[in-house]
Design an enzyme around this catalytic site. Structure first.
Site, mmCIF file in Angstrom:
data_model
loop_
_atom_site.group_PDB
_atom_site.id
_atom_site.type_symbol
_atom_site.label_atom_id
_atom_site.label_comp_id
_atom_site.label_asym_id
_atom_site.label_seq_id
_atom_site.Cartn_x
_atom_site.Cartn_y
_atom_site.Cartn_z
ATOM 1 C CD GLU A 1 -11.424 8.684 9.243
ATOM 2 O OE1 GLU A 1 -12.402 9.043 8.579
ATOM 3 O OE2 GLU A 1 -10.936 9.372 10.141
ATOM 4 C CD GLN B 1 -3.093 -1.120 2.081
ATOM 5 O OE1 GLN B 1 -3.239 -0.180 2.839
ATOM 6 N NE2 GLN B 1 -3.853 -2.197 2.161
ATOM 7 C CB THR C 1 21.534 -7.748 18.226
ATOM 8 O OG1 THR C 1 22.029 -8.739 19.124
ATOM 9 C CG2 THR C 1 21.577 -8.265 16.807
ATOM 10 N N GLY D 1 27.175 -9.895 16.661
ATOM 11 C CA GLY D 1 25.972 -9.526 15.902
ATOM 12 C C GLY D 1 25.631 -8.052 16.047
ATOM 13 C CD GLN E 1 -7.056 2.157 2.694
ATOM 14 O OE1 GLN E 1 -7.329 2.935 3.583
ATOM 15 N NE2 GLN E 1 -5.808 1.872 2.380
ATOM 16 C CG MET F 1 -2.170 8.442 2.870
ATOM 17 S SD MET F 1 -2.544 9.762 4.052
ATOM 18 C CE MET F 1 -4.305 9.908 3.869
HETATM 19 C C1 LIG Z 1 15.144 -6.573 17.846
HETATM 20 C C2 LIG Z 1 15.737 -7.516 18.846
HETATM 21 C C3 LIG Z 1 14.961 -8.524 19.358
HETATM 22 C C4 LIG Z 1 15.478 -9.406 20.307
HETATM 23 N N1 LIG Z 1 14.689 -10.391 20.824
HETATM 24 C C5 LIG Z 1 15.188 -11.235 21.734
HETATM 25 C C6 LIG Z 1 14.390 -12.258 22.304
HETATM 26 O O1 LIG Z 1 13.218 -12.396 21.969
HETATM 27 N N2 LIG Z 1 14.957 -13.081 23.237
HETATM 28 C C7 LIG Z 1 16.265 -12.953 23.602
HETATM 29 O O2 LIG Z 1 16.722 -13.728 24.413
HETATM 30 N N3 LIG Z 1 17.026 -11.987 23.082
HETATM 31 C C8 LIG Z 1 16.531 -11.133 22.183
HETATM 32 N N4 LIG Z 1 17.311 -10.154 21.672
HETATM 33 C C9 LIG Z 1 18.675 -10.029 22.173
HETATM 34 C C10 LIG Z 1 19.680 -10.722 21.291
HETATM 35 O O3 LIG Z 1 19.460 -12.100 21.283
HETATM 36 C C11 LIG Z 1 21.046 -10.421 21.826
HETATM 37 O O4 LIG Z 1 21.252 -9.035 21.673
HETATM 38 C C12 LIG Z 1 22.108 -11.149 21.059
HETATM 39 O O5 LIG Z 1 22.036 -12.507 21.246
HETATM 40 C C13 LIG Z 1 23.467 -10.652 21.444
HETATM 41 O O6 LIG Z 1 24.395 -11.226 20.558
HETATM 42 P P1 LIG Z 1 25.297 -10.342 19.617
HETATM 43 O O7 LIG Z 1 26.192 -11.255 18.900
HETATM 44 O O8 LIG Z 1 24.487 -9.479 18.750
HETATM 45 O O9 LIG Z 1 26.046 -9.489 20.705
HETATM 46 P P2 LIG Z 1 26.853 -8.155 20.557
HETATM 47 O O10 LIG Z 1 25.947 -6.992 20.585
HETATM 48 O O11 LIG Z 1 27.792 -8.247 19.425
HETATM 49 O O12 LIG Z 1 27.634 -8.213 21.943
HETATM 50 C C14 LIG Z 1 26.898 -8.178 23.125
HETATM 51 C C15 LIG Z 1 27.795 -8.261 24.361
HETATM 52 O O13 LIG Z 1 28.306 -9.577 24.480
HETATM 53 C C16 LIG Z 1 29.704 -9.550 24.602
HETATM 54 N N5 LIG Z 1 30.217 -10.713 23.889
HETATM 55 C C17 LIG Z 1 29.801 -11.177 22.689
HETATM 56 N N6 LIG Z 1 30.431 -12.308 22.394
HETATM 57 C C18 LIG Z 1 31.275 -12.556 23.415
HETATM 58 C C19 LIG Z 1 32.207 -13.584 23.676
HETATM 59 N N7 LIG Z 1 32.403 -14.578 22.831
HETATM 60 N N8 LIG Z 1 32.893 -13.519 24.821
HETATM 61 C C20 LIG Z 1 32.719 -12.514 25.709
HETATM 62 N N9 LIG Z 1 31.860 -11.521 25.493
HETATM 63 C C21 LIG Z 1 31.140 -11.553 24.373
HETATM 64 C C22 LIG Z 1 30.144 -8.253 24.011
HETATM 65 O O14 LIG Z 1 31.357 -7.812 24.585
HETATM 66 C C23 LIG Z 1 28.988 -7.355 24.333
HETATM 67 O O15 LIG Z 1 29.150 -6.822 25.598
HETATM 68 C C24 LIG Z 1 16.823 -9.259 20.740
HETATM 69 C C25 LIG Z 1 17.614 -8.233 20.199
HETATM 70 C C26 LIG Z 1 17.084 -7.371 19.270
HETATM 71 C C27 LIG Z 1 17.926 -6.273 18.716
HETATM 72 S S1 FES Z 2 2.520 -1.030 2.912
HETATM 73 FE FE1 FES Z 2 3.428 -1.900 4.651
HETATM 74 S S2 FES Z 2 3.816 -0.203 5.905
HETATM 75 FE FE2 FES Z 2 2.705 0.650 4.279
#
Ligand SMILES: Cc1cc2nc3c(=O)[nH]c(=O)nc-3n(C[C@H](O)[C@H](O)[C@H](O)COP(=O)(O)OP(=O)(O)OC[C@H]3O[C@@H](n4cnc5c(N)ncnc54)[C@H](O)[C@@H]3O)c2cc1C
Ligand code: FES
Ligand code: FES
Length: 1335
Positions: free
Chosen positions: A1268, A116, A268, A266, A1201, A1045
């Site tokens: 709406e 959309q 994350t 990662g 819609q 939109m």
């Molecule tokens: C959108 C989103 C949704 C998520 N949902 C969930 C969920 O539902 N359930 C859940 O459990 N988690 C969830 N997470 C968390 C996610 O699983 C963790 O952030 C992820 O596993 C961390 O791993 P990474 O490799 O990205 O860590 P990084 O961000 O790369 O590192 C994280 C930390 O770990 C340390 N580290 C990493 N590897 C090592 C190592 N080998 N030795 C020592 N220290 C280390 C780093 O120094 C840092 O401090 C979510 C995250 C996001 C962004």
């Molecule tokens: S079509 Fe998916 S956010 Fe608008």
């Protein structure tokens, strides 16, 4: 190594092209790189935190060990560019485009009406594309999983799922001319109405998927990986140094040298800290090329998995083990697999690592409780050697903290096989079924003495109940050594209640709920183990029949949707597109990423970026704005304060003034105070964070509606409507009941955040404003008044916007005006694209409402009198609230003829961010209160709610409570047809039986109507203008005042033009909406866009067609092109304006009567849900909607819609919850905290029927507005849940009305069920809660 100063070069391939990046900045994400450096703007920004999926791309790497190529979908917003050396990135632009060829993934989402506004579409495309690269014949489960991390706010997902279903081997959708459909009878033959037209899409027309046609992995990258001597890499950025070692030795050395430096895998977790918490790590170590971190060893005693393995890799490893080992050894693996299905979305799992998850030590990590319960251990390395550390109750020591020392590196995780007699289970509950951090998550293990039910060992770890993963020691002690039975468990529950203590101020709130979840999840584990003991023949008991629903999962298989609509008349010529399901005109370019949104406009020489500073106080005097530090920061050009505004410093929408930038006082957290402009977004952001504003708090702070009422803090006037004599009627009725209903606010969560670019023309004070707004004229006037220049110097341009839902009406003009001041002061182009968190904080959302009612009714259910009071929380400015509270009163009758009806609505002035327009504009809140009142009446009389509704319907020619005449015939037709289509009677009976047989799962069904007035209720706003040019080659350019939109207005307008000029759609183009082409436009809102602009365009076409008539008559067999050429030669003007004056509508609030609309859109909706009483989680099992849209101009668009609005309503009433701290600061600032519906929330059967034979004399081609009304029908899910809860309450001896406020979140639903588990939780002690109770 680390001393090396020079940055290395980075080699990546993007869409098959080699790119060598010198001076890569570790702070540069792939998203930034693609969009800003490579101008590949198909990949979008939506949240920056991995939560929405609009930035999804595919990353492919060559694996030297396996000689294979791995394709992963990832979130570009979290991927540091430095992580990508040697990788191939494929973006939406790389797989197909309109100039060469489309990819089937792009074609199908477009042609099945799965796009959309299109902002989410490239992300959807890339998630699906990656899936198909890995698995060309996916299952439906694969598809829903692949799309689980992608949000869409427009479509309701159904068309996306059905479109991509066509890639499955066994798709069985009737629309594909295959086997069975939802409408087939028992013999399998179709029972379709004659009018039914199943031409939404035809599978035969689709391009086949041919994996041999895909972009190959660059051979150079294979050679690089195979042969090149790998060396440590270093990238030096402005603030951060990134070091990527090759060997474990180097890594260990680095960790010893920089113990505080994070290991980024990662990204994350680290990425979020840097982005959202402003954490700065001067050194980052990225060991993604250190082989030892990725080793996997399967031994008889267990599995050793490298800490660097991604969660997706861990999952495949575990899946292999579960398939190959005896079940008794795989208990922990299976439990981990269960959790891994739910961690984030696919894109997160593809990059997040096992080690990262453990070391991040999130309090609600899903893996840590299971790993701890499963007796896992870590192999840890420092420069002094290796060490094994048990991952047990001593490992987690606080929020984000473990016992690991800063220089310790986790090499691998050892997961032992489970032993005979051991059961391991993982259970979690999250606010949304998929892609949501758990509210409470557990890992539990019990080990029995040989052949007995006596517990030898037990562990139970919980996440989400404190600062870190928590071991329930006292509870375990109650169980060890005792038989596994109810008596033991009863002791365990008591111990658990005592040991899981959450203060009322505990971060995350939901204290009662979380505590009760610890019990109900333990109960679920108990049942699971009971069954295990029976299966092992240890006991003969098993799970009692009536308790089985405690372990059975909710249904989850999404069936193909079904849509039915009226065929065009047989006599309608083939070329005439009106009434046909034409594709959204931009669907294809949305899917290829070629559609241009505001932030996709290329940078202009000298352009600056703006970042805003917002108030951190709810009510305070501004003492000082200290700009000195900010001005000294790199790249900063200027700071803009209220003093810099050359013209009017405020806006006023309904009479009250709203400051653009606060000058002396702030009245909410999030109010804009000043802005920084700098050469880059990053520089502007850093400087804004450094800028210091000092405040002096003011004593008076009002947050809740109750506080506002107590202190009489209102925006005036109040509004009132009355029919009959309520007081008198109350004296005559059989029963009187009083109640209240709270409807929480809602965040628009358009996927494209507010964006604008203001370009000074440098001549005669002209300004060009490119922005994402529903209301360009409002912005034009606002910018002109702010700068003190005439409106004719400002032109506003809107090509398309990535969703709006009312949120880009007034707020966009304020934001654009601030940007214009910056452009004015610096004399340079200034761009501002709000970050998701800023957008959510600053721009406000739907009004939270408290509705109080007193209702008088007879024994037969006829409501004789109702007195309603609505209190809307307007926030710190009035914005459009006065119009919203008017609409609330106007819509309070819904479909019901209550002879004595009195309503009052009041706008509360609070110290929260200002609420604003939102799809439905008060209607969805208003109807919810009334429907709840009717529900109460039904409960009091012990009568089904739908009967109560029917009994009170308007019948025959009727007058509304504001004396507008209408005939409700089509409302009744929708209602009856909905009942029939949904097989309401049969299913209601089946539900009664279901509920008798299931203690822990309950079903409920609800049928609700809507009569919704279309338009603004104000004649002035219902006018529209258009400009149509015919060029010499016969092509036609249309301009009108409506904004595209996602609702398909441009497509419908093209259809109208095509019919009126009798030319094919391909000759008609709409470039943008621009105030220079069509002046004085009204907002595109109130479901009125096509009604008004369609008529204006029609008018212009009529003029042109008449002008061409002499030419056509002279040459009746000529072509359109020949007529146009002739007309030019004969000097006939080929350009015309069109105008639509609108009907005379309006309300006289003094007299309390009027005709605010010319017509109503009617609809009825039936939803059935299944509720898990233990957790409050639910699934919409089926939804049927029948809608009267008159004669649809484009059924596919109208159905889109309807489905999208329904899902937004479902979110409003059951999921989306905004929370504020006690000091008025918004907690919910992104998709991580605020959950909108995702793929997993689509009704498992979702059927939409457009009422046949409807006419509407008041709108173009007999159509009706539809944007709406259907939001209100999401309430059918709420009331179905309420019915399911009622059934659960009956089981515990409760009856009669009970409070359930909207949204009926799992927390509210679970607590309302009042199970034995919630009853065990003592009331929390008084204190300051983490989140305020609002509204
Ligand atoms: C959108 C989103 C949704 C998520 N949902 C969930 C969920 O539902 N359930 C859940 O459990 N988690 C969830 N997470 C968390 C996610 O699983 C963790 O952030 C992820 O596993 C961390 O791993 P990474 O490799 O990205 O860590 P990084 O961000 O790369 O590192 C994280 C930390 O770990 C340390 N580290 C990493 N590897 C090592 C190592 N080998 N030795 C020592 N220290 C280390 C780093 O120094 C840092 O401090 C979510 C995250 C996001 C962004
Ligand atoms: S079509 Fe998916 S956010 Fe608008
Ligand atoms: S922008 Fe990347 S996930 Fe939202």
């Amino acid at each position: 190594m680390a001393e090396k100063k020079q940055s290395d070069s980075l080699i990546i391939f993007v869409n098959g092209k080699k790119i060598t990046v010198s001076n890569a900045d570790p702070e540069t994400t792939l998203l930034y790189f693609l969009r800003e450096r490579l101008q590949l703007t198909g990949t979008k920004y939506g949240c920056g935190g991995g939560g929405c999926g609009v930035c999804t791309v595919m990353v492919s790497r060559y694996d030297v060990q396996t000689k294979g190529i791995h394709h992963l979908s990832i979130n570009a917003c979290l991927m540091p560019i430095c992580q990508l050396h040697g990788a191939a990135v494929t973006t939406v632009e790389g797989i197909g485009n309109t100039k060469t060829r489309l990819h089937p993934v792009q074609e199908r989402i477009a042609k099945t009406h799965g796009s959309q506004c299109g902002f989410c579409t490239p992300g959807m495309v890339m998630s699906m594309y990656t899936l198909l690269r890995n698995k060309p014949k996916p299952t439906m489960e694969d598809i829903t999983e692949a799309l689980g991390g992608n949000l869409c706010r427009c479509t309701g997902y159904r068309p996306i799922i059905d479109g991509y279903r066509t890639f499955c081997e066994n798709d069985n959708c009737c629309q594909l001319n295959n086997s069975l459909c939802l409408m087939s009878n028992e013999n399998g033959s179709l029972e379709l109405d004659k009018n039914c037209q199943l031409d939404f899409f035809n599978k035969e027309d689709f391009l086949p998927l041919d994996p041999t046609q895909e972009l190959i992995f660059p051979p150079e990258l294979i050679r690089m990986a195979e042969s090149q001597e790998q060396t440590t890499q270093m990238f030096q950025g402005e603030r951060i140094t990134w070091i990527s070692p090759i060997t474990l030795g180097e890594l260990v050395q680095l960790k010893a040298q920089y113990p505080q430096a994070p290991i980024v895998m990662g990204n994350t977790n680290v990425g979020l800290d840097i982005k959202f918490k402003g954490v700065l790590h001067p050194i980052i170590i990225s060991p993604t090329r250190v082989g030892e971190l990725f080793e996997v060893n399967q031994k008889p005693e267990g599995l050793c998995i490298g800490a660097g393995c991604s969660l997706s890799t861990v999952r495949s490893v575990l899946e292999r083990c579960v398939c190959s080992l005896p079940v008794e050894h795989t208990q922990t693996y299976a439990a981990l697999l269960e959790q891994l299905r739910h961690v984030g979305g696919q894109q997160i799992r593809n990059v997040a690592t096992l080690g990262g998850n453990i070391v991040s030590a999130y309090p609600n990590s899903d893996l840590n409780p299971v790993l701890a319960a499963g007796r896992c251990s870590l192999l840890v390395q420092t420069k002094d050697g290796k060490q094994e550390i048990p991952l047990d109750k001593n490992f987690f020591v606080g929020f984000g903290k473990t016992i690991l020392k800063p220089d310790q590196l986790v090499l691998s995780v050892f997961i032992p096989v489970s032993r005979k007699g051991e059961v391991v289970c993982a259970l979690r509950h999250a606010p949304r079924k998929e892609n949501a951090l758990a509210t409470v998550t557990t890992g539990m293990r019990v080990w029995f003495h040989d052949g007995s039910d006596v517990v030898k060992e037990m562990s139970a770890y919980y996440g989400g109940v404190g600062a870190c993963t928590f071991s329930a020691e006292r509870m375990i002690q109650q169980v060890i050594g005792r038989p596994w039975n109810e008596a033991t468990l009863n002791e365990a529950y008591r111990a658990l209640v005592d040991e899981v203590i959450l203060e009322v101020s505990a971060p995350g709130g939901k204290v009662m709920f979380r505590r009760s979840l610890t019990l109900s999840l333990l109960f679920r584990f108990y049942l699971h183990v009971l069954q295990y003991l029976k299966d092992m023949s240890v006991t003969g008991v098993g799970v009692p029949e009536d308790q089985r629903s405690g372990v059975r999962p909710l249904p989850c298989v999404i069936e193909p949707g079904y849509q039915e609509f009226q065929e065009v008349a047989e006599v309608q010529v083939e070329q005439d597109p009106v009434g046909r399901s034409k594709l959204h005109r931009s669907a294809i370019t949305h899917a290829t990423g070629e559609s241009v949104y505001c932030d996709d406009i290329p940078h202009i020489q000298g352009e600056l970026f703006l970042s805003v500073v917002t108030s951190t106080r709810a009510h305070a005097k501004i003492i000082q704005i200290d700009v000195s530090r900010a001005l000294d920061m790199p790249g900063v050009v200027d700071v803009i304060t209220a003093k810099d505004i050359p013209g009017q410093k405020f806006r006023s929408f309904t009479g009250t003034e709203e400051e653009l930038l606060a000058e002396h006082e702030v009245t909410c957290v999030g109010q804009m105070v000043c802005a920084v402009v700098a050469d880059t977004k990053q520089h502007a952001k850093l400087a804004a964070a450094a800028l210091k504003v000092s405040y002096e708090d003011l004593p008076e702070r009002i947050f809740t509606i109750e506080e506002a009422v107590e202190r009489q803090s209102f925006y005036l006037p109040h509004r009132e409507l009355q029919r009959g004599d309520v007081d008198k009627a109350f004296q005559e009725v059989d029963h009187i009941h009083e109640g209240e209903m709270r409807v929480g606010g809602q965040e628009h969560f358009y996927l494209e955040t507010q964006s604008m670019l203001v370009v000074p023309v440098r001549e005669q004070k002209e300004m060009k404003v490119y922005l994402s707004s529903q209301n360009p004229t409002c912005t034009q006037i606002s910018v002109a008044e702010t700068l003190g220049i005439p409106a004719n110097r400002v032109s506003c341009h809107v090509k398309r916007i990535g969703g709006a839902f009312g949120g880009k009406l007034t707020k966009a003009s304020i934001l654009a005006s601030i940007t214009a001041v910056a452009a004015w002061k610096t004399d340079r182009p200034v761009r501002w694209v709000l970050e998701r968190g800023e957008d959510m904080l600053i721009t406000g959302g739907r009004h939270p409402v408290l509705g109080k009612y007193k209702v008088g009714f007879m024994n037969d259910g006829k409501i004789i009198a109702a007195d309603i009071q609505y209190f809307a929380s307007a926030g710190n400015t009035a914005d459009e609230t006065l119009l919203v509270i008017e609409k609330m009163l106007i819509h309070m009758d819904i479909a019901y003829n209550i002879p004595n009806l009195h309503g009052q609505s009041m706008a509360c002035n609070t110290n929260l961010p200002s609420s604003t327009a939102f799809r439905g504009f008060g209607g969805p809140q208003s109807m919810m209160v009334i429907e709840n009142m009717i529900n109460d009446v039904a409960m009091l009389l012990g009568c089904p709610a739908e009967e109560m509704r029917e009994r009170n319907f308007y019948k025959g020619l009727s007058l509304t409570h504001y004396k507008m005449e209408f005939h409700p015939e089509n409302l009744h037709r929708c209602w009856e047809e909905c009942k029939e289509r949904a097989e309401f009677g049969r299913r209601r009976q089946a539900i009664v039986e279901f509920n008798q047989q299931n203690r822990w799962k309950k079903r409920g069904i609800s049928l609700v109507p809507i009569k919704y007035g279309i338009g603004f209720g104000n004649a002035v706003l219902q006018q529209a203008a258009a400009l149509v040019h015919i060029y010499k080659d016969g092509s036609v350019l249309v301009s009108h005042g409506g904004i595209e939109m996602g609702q398909g207005i441009h497509t419908k307008v093209q259809q109208i033009v095509s019919r009126e000029l009798n030319i094919p759609l391909s000759l008609i183009h709409i470039s943008e909406t621009c105030t220079s082409a069509v002046p004085n436009t009204c907002p595109t809102a109130a479901s009125f866009g096509t009604d008004a602009n369609g008529m204006a365009v029609w008018d212009a076409c009529q003029t042109l067609y008449k002008r061409l008539e002499p030419i056509r008559k002279k040459d009746p067999n000529g072509s359109w092109e020949s007529w146009i050429a002739k007309a030019f030669v004969e000097r006939i003007s080929l350009s015309a304006t069109g105008f639509y004056r609108g009907h005379e509508v309006g309300m006289d609030w003094q007299k309390q009567e009027g005709r605010p609309f010319t017509y109503f859109t009617y609809a009825a909706c039936c939803s059935e849900v299944e509720l898990d009483c233990l957790t409050g989680e639910y699934r919409t099992v089926r939804t049927d909607i029948v809608v009267d849209v008159g004669k649809s101009i484009n059924p596919a668009i109208d159905i889109g819609q309807i489905e999208g609005a329904f899902m937004q309503g479902l979110g409003l009433y059951t999921m989306e919850e905004l929370t504020f701290s006690p000091s008025g600061s918004l907690h919910t600032r992104g998709p991580a905290q605020y959950k909108i519906p995702a793929v997993c929330d689509v009704p498992l059967q979702f059927n939409v029927y457009l009422l046949s034979g409807s006419q509407n004399p008041y709108a173009i081609h007999s159509s009706k507005g539809i944007g709406e009304p259907i939001v209100c029908l999401g309430s059918s899910v709420f009331f179905a849940m309420k019915e399911a809860i009622t059934a659960a309450r009956t089981d515990v001896g409760l009856s009669g009305p009970f409070p359930l406020h909207s949204p009926a979140t799992p927390e509210r639903a679970c607590l309302a069920c009042n199970t034995c588990f919630t009853q065990m939780i003592p009331k929390t002690k008084a204190g300051t809660p983490w989140a305020m109770e609002l509204p």
